[in-house]
Scaffold this active site. Structure first.
Site, PDB file in Angstrom:
ATOM      1  N   GLY A  60       0.785  -1.232   0.000  1.00 25.48           N
ATOM      2  CA  GLY A  60       0.000   0.000   0.000  1.00 25.48           C
ATOM      3  C   GLY A  60       0.813   1.275   0.000  1.00 25.48           C
ATOM      4  O   GLY A  60       0.249   2.374  -0.031  1.00 25.48           O
ATOM      5  N   GLN A  61       2.117   1.137   0.012  1.00 25.86           N
ATOM      6  CA  GLN A  61       2.997   2.305   0.039  1.00 25.86           C
ATOM      7  C   GLN A  61       2.761   3.166  -1.211  1.00 25.86           C
ATOM      8  O   GLN A  61       2.516   2.638  -2.294  1.00 25.86           O
ATOM      9  CB  GLN A  61       4.423   1.733   0.113  1.00 25.86           C
ATOM     10  CG  GLN A  61       5.532   2.567  -0.349  1.00 25.86           C
ATOM     11  CD  GLN A  61       6.853   1.760  -0.321  1.00 25.86           C
ATOM     12  OE1 GLN A  61       6.857   0.524  -0.364  1.00 25.86           O
ATOM     13  NE2 GLN A  61       7.945   2.458  -0.267  1.00 25.86           N
TER      14      GLN A  61
END
Lengths: 317, 182
Positions: free
Chosen positions: B70-71
């Site tokens: 999810g970065q």
């Protein structure tokens, strides 16, 4: 097997360190003194209390003597007694236990005690795991000044020319953390992850900066810190499964310590980077595929009897 | 040979495969959720670099769950995994109020994606075990979920850590897949 046992017994030495004993003694005598001070201040101390205090003091003194005896026995006496017994009987402690007792709880307990008090590589591996596990379970906390200092130290070691503008900043992304505060990135690896990152940057500064420059490559790049935390997990699981035993038996003469584990992490961080760059991956999305490949390579080399995983960078360590 | 083929025929039809995409901001709890679904240990989680995939059997389905990192740096790659998605699971850290706006924006962009047209979406309001967690109703309101008209959706309060609420969410996933296939 017999030879192995004799070797263990010869290596026998106390595991209990002197520092711990001195600390315990200091604690005990401190307690006694405060007990005395209390009774002195209280001029109208009644008879019972005085008696109680005296009893306490006597009790503490006996306990202190007990500790001293335990320490002297474990560190010196036991060693010489065992040496004398060995000269007389011609067999080592474990042999004496095996011939002197029938199979059962007594024999096993005595053998267990004998092995536990041996500062050898086998029990050393287990205690290294305990140390590593303790550090892993310590979660990063912004309220802990020590933790915060380590984080800032990591920045300074990796980015000596760039000033960190604030504690919470997008700049953390430059050394491969996910967001603007690294504290949420350590996850299940806790302080073990941060300690490994700092150790690599501190002891192999040149190498760590080279790895970081590869990680910041626009096409072949990856998130330096996040990958580092993933490699800490790899080192941890190799330790836990026992796969690292041959490596430590070959490279450490006494029992392995925490810094030996950090050095192993440095090896993985440096070697993984080489492997990644040489593999020319399509994108960062292939990380887990190459991580698995690298993991199997490491496992294969750990099966060689003479294995010694040492980082061979550009400087001498 | 003959016996083997008979036995093969007797074996019930293979489980229907379902492709599930697990998305959300970093530190939302996607990997912990994935490991919970696969009944694996969740104490050694590390941040996801790239993606993880696991197959889980559930209610006659073979759920292939794709957990994508999810970065921010990785989010542009999300679109590479949209194709043939049966259900989208979007995970939100209910205690991270500072990033509600960011997570809402990412979700809105996902719902606008052509390749995800009509794909049922389950929103997990995760980390309900934390005292500071916002209730699912508050999140639903903040994200304007009631304006979603082009697909079925559901919001489910859960804790990936304690596994509370996960089964309920997965029941909804299986139900919506069944409804879609009919």
């Amino acid at each position: 097997m017999e030879q192995e046992m004799c070797y263990n017994a010869r290596e026998d030495e106390s595991c209990l360190c002197a520092v711990e004993y001195v600390q315990r003694l200091a604690l005990e005598s401190g307690a006694v003194q405060s007990a005395k001070r209390d009774s002195g201040d209280n001029k109208v101390s009644n008879h019972h209390q005085l008696e109680w205090t005296l009893g306490e003091t006597w009790f503490h003194n006996m306990r202190m003597l007990g500790y001293i005896w335990e320490y002297v026995y474990a560190s010196f006496l036991r060693y010489w007694l065992k040496w004398a017994a060995r000269q007389v009987t011609g067999s080592c402690e474990l042999q004496r236990i095996c011939t002197g007792f029938q199979p059962g709880a007594t024999r096993t307990s005595k053998a267990e005690y004998s092995l536990q008090f041996s500062k050898n590589k086998i029990t050393g591996y287990a205690s290294l795991y305990t140390c590593v596990e303790d550090l892993r379970k310590e979660t990063f906390s912004s309220d802990n000044m020590g933790h915060e200092d380590m984080l800032l130290k990591l920045w300074k070691l990796l980015m000596p020319a760039v000033k960190l503008e604030s504690r919470v900043t997008k700049q953390w992304g430059d050394i491969g953390f996910q967001g603007d505060d690294p504290k949420t990135d350590f996850r299940g690896m806790g302080m073990l992850g941060l300690t490994n990152l700092v150790f690599f940057s501190e002891h192999y500064t040149e190498e760590a900066r080279q790895v970081l420059s590869h990680a910041n490559h626009p096409k072949l790049g990856y998130s330096y810190a996040i990958v580092g935390i993933n490699l800490t997990e790899m080192a941890y699981s190799l330790l836990k499964s026992g796969d690292l035993k041959p490596h430590f038996y070959n490279t450490v003469t006494e029992h392995p310590e925490l810094h030996h584990f950090h050095h192993l992490y440095c090896y993985l961080a440096y070697e993984f980077d080489k492997f990644w760059v040489a593999s020319k991956p399509q994108s960062i999305m292939e990380f887990n595929h190459y991580r698995e490949k690298f993991h199997s390579h490491v496992k294969v080399s750990l099966q060689q009897p003479g294995v010694a995983l040492k980082l061979t960078g550009f400087s001498q360590h | 040979m003959g016996l083997l083929s008979i036995l093969r025929k007797l074996k019930s039809t293979p489980d229907q495969e379902v492709r599930i995409l697990l998305l959300g901001l970093d530190n939302g709890g996607k990997t912990t959720l994935l490991k919970q679904l696969a009944s694996e240990d969740i104490s050694h989680i590390t941040p996801t670099q790239g993606f993880n995939i696991k197959s889980v059997q559930s209610q006659g389905f073979k759920l292939n769950v794709w957990d994508i990192g999810g970065q921010r740096k990785i989010r542009p790659y999300w679109r590479n995994y949209f194709e043939n998605t049966d259900v989208l699971i979007y995970v939100i850290d209910s205690a991270d109020r500072k990033r509600f706006e960011e997570t809402g924006q990412e979700l809105a962009e996902l719902l606008d994606e052509e390749k995800l047209n009509g794909v049922p979406v389950l929103i997990f309001a995760n980390k309900q075990d934390l005292l500071t967690a916002a209730p699912a109703s508050e999140i639903a309101e903040g994200l304007n979920l009631h304006t979603i008209r082009d697909r079925v959706w559901q919001i489910q309060a859960c804790s990936a850590l304690t596994a509370e609420g996960i089964q309920e969410g997965m029941n909804w996933v299986c139900k919506s897949v069944n409804a879609k296939k009919k």
